[in-house]
Write a protein that holds these residues in place. Structure first.
Motif, PDB file in Angstrom:
ATOM      1  N   PRO A  60      -4.678   1.708   2.396  1.00  0.00           N
ATOM      2  CA  PRO A  60      -3.873   2.921   2.253  1.00  0.00           C
ATOM      3  C   PRO A  60      -2.639   2.741   1.373  1.00  0.00           C
ATOM      4  O   PRO A  60      -2.099   1.636   1.233  1.00  0.00           O
ATOM      5  CB  PRO A  60      -3.460   3.218   3.692  1.00  0.00           C
ATOM      6  N   HIS A  61      -2.199   3.866   0.802  1.00  0.00           N
ATOM      7  CA  HIS A  61      -0.927   3.951   0.095  1.00  0.00           C
ATOM      8  C   HIS A  61      -0.335   5.337   0.364  1.00  0.00           C
ATOM      9  O   HIS A  61      -1.070   6.291   0.633  1.00  0.00           O
ATOM     10  CB  HIS A  61      -1.102   3.811  -1.421  1.00  0.00           C
ATOM     11  N   ASP A  62       0.984   5.436   0.242  1.00  0.00           N
ATOM     12  CA  ASP A  62       1.611   6.762   0.236  1.00  0.00           C
ATOM     13  C   ASP A  62       2.883   6.702  -0.594  1.00  0.00           C
ATOM     14  O   ASP A  62       3.508   5.650  -0.726  1.00  0.00           O
ATOM     15  CB  ASP A  62       1.900   7.262   1.661  1.00  0.00           C
ATOM     16  N   ASN A  63       3.240   7.846  -1.152  1.00  0.00           N
ATOM     17  CA  ASN A  63       4.470   8.020  -1.919  1.00  0.00           C
ATOM     18  C   ASN A  63       4.732   6.883  -2.900  1.00  0.00           C
ATOM     19  O   ASN A  63       5.783   6.231  -2.897  1.00  0.00           O
ATOM     20  CB  ASN A  63       5.653   8.216  -0.968  1.00  0.00           C
ATOM     21  N   MET A  64       3.734   6.658  -3.756  1.00  0.00           N
ATOM     22  CA  MET A  64       3.863   5.687  -4.827  1.00  0.00           C
ATOM     23  C   MET A  64       3.008   6.148  -5.997  1.00  0.00           C
ATOM     24  O   MET A  64       1.913   6.683  -5.806  1.00  0.00           O
ATOM     25  CB  MET A  64       3.409   4.303  -4.352  1.00  0.00           C
ATOM     26  N   GLU A  65       3.533   5.968  -7.210  1.00  0.00           N
ATOM     27  CA  GLU A  65       2.759   6.211  -8.422  1.00  0.00           C
ATOM     28  C   GLU A  65       2.160   4.869  -8.837  1.00  0.00           C
ATOM     29  O   GLU A  65       2.903   3.918  -9.139  1.00  0.00           O
ATOM     30  CB  GLU A  65       3.650   6.769  -9.536  1.00  0.00           C
ATOM     31  N   ILE A  66       0.841   4.772  -8.844  1.00  0.00           N
ATOM     32  CA  ILE A  66       0.148   3.501  -9.085  1.00  0.00           C
ATOM     33  C   ILE A  66      -0.613   3.607 -10.403  1.00  0.00           C
ATOM     34  O   ILE A  66      -1.528   4.420 -10.541  1.00  0.00           O
ATOM     35  CB  ILE A  66      -0.785   3.161  -7.911  1.00  0.00           C
ATOM     36  N   ILE A  67      -0.213   2.789 -11.359  1.00  0.00           N
ATOM     37  CA  ILE A  67      -0.778   2.818 -12.714  1.00  0.00           C
ATOM     38  C   ILE A  67      -1.622   1.577 -12.921  1.00  0.00           C
ATOM     39  O   ILE A  67      -1.168   0.459 -12.645  1.00  0.00           O
ATOM     40  CB  ILE A  67       0.341   2.878 -13.777  1.00  0.00           C
ATOM     41  N   SER A  68      -2.846   1.744 -13.402  1.00  0.00           N
ATOM     42  CA  SER A  68      -3.717   0.609 -13.720  1.00  0.00           C
ATOM     43  C   SER A  68      -4.055   0.645 -15.207  1.00  0.00           C
ATOM     44  O   SER A  68      -4.450   1.688 -15.728  1.00  0.00           O
ATOM     45  CB  SER A  68      -5.005   0.652 -12.892  1.00  0.00           C
TER      46      SER A  68
END
Length: 237
Positions: A60-68
């Motif tokens: 899980p993740h929340d409230n994060m912008e995750i760039i790949s």
């Protein structure tokens, strides 16, 4: 005079799990360094290499912008929004975790390693609807220039991010020189040298070295050799 931090490649955190070989510019997982907690709202830069057929199970993740950003090979993504995609070299992916989701990432190939950067930026708006986006960028559009690949403009050339942040990629010939102008007052710039040798704000940087600059509105960039560069402009607070 700008504020400046330099993070040499050799000083990064390192974790080798066999299937995953990862270098951490900032504190992450078991690597903790109180002097390396991020740069402004930029929290994570992981330089990952994943063995064929291996990957990260659903988490899980929340409230994060995750760039790949894939550097070699192909990365398979699946998340709880129903998205299932593969990203390859020249693609950039953003997942806005928003109010929460789960996702998994696997090496799409059974025979070749995948190498990619995973970058986390704190969001501008909290608890938004989770969303996924990816875009393919033409490599010729960053030959000896800086190609915007991430921006807060939903109708712009980059992938949209829920933050006042701009990412740019450049494939630079030796001798290339340009001044980078900060888009929004108060933002800082973190530069990661992907390949080659670059001089930024007068500092000599080599492969995988990073430099963070704040309290400035213009930054000088010069390629000391043929080089590849990632620029990440983010709010400082």
């Amino acid at each position: 005079m700008s504020n400046k931090i330099i993070d040499r490649a050799s000083s990064r955190g390192h974790a080798n799990h066999g299937w995953l070989n990862s270098h951490h510019t900032f504190s992450f997982a078991r690597y903790y360094n109180p002097q390396r907690m991020g740069f402004g709202l930029l929290r994570v830069i992981n330089d990952d290499e994943v063995a064929p057929g291996m990957g990260f199970g659903a988490h899980p993740h929340d409230n994060m912008e995750i760039i790949s950003i894939p550097l070699a090979g192909a990365l398979e993504h699946q998340d709880s929004t129903g998205t299932k995609e593969v990203i390859r070299t020249n693609d950039v992916q953003i997942m806005s975790a928003g109010r929460g989701l789960t996702h998994s990432e696997y090496n799409h190939s059974k025979t070749e390693k995948v190498k990619f950067l995973q970058i986390w930026v704190l969001p501008k708006e909290q608890n938004i609807e989770p969303r996924y986006a990816q875009k393919t960028f033409q490599p010729e559009d960053r030959q000896n220039k800086l190609q915007v690949v991430v921006s807060p403009d939903k109708n712009g050339e980059g992938v949209w991010i829920n933050q006042d942040a701009w990412f740019s990629l450049g494939t630079l010939k030796e001798g290339f020189s340009e001044d980078y102008k900060i888009h929004k007052p108060g933002n800082g710039l973190y530069a990661l040298v992907l390949e080659g040798n670059v001089e930024i704000d007068g500092e000599k940087l080599n492969r995988r070295d990073g430099i963070g600059l704040s309290e400035t509105d213009m930054i000088s960039i010069k390629a000391s050799s043929d080089a590849e560069l990632l620029l990440m402009e983010v709010p400082m607070n």
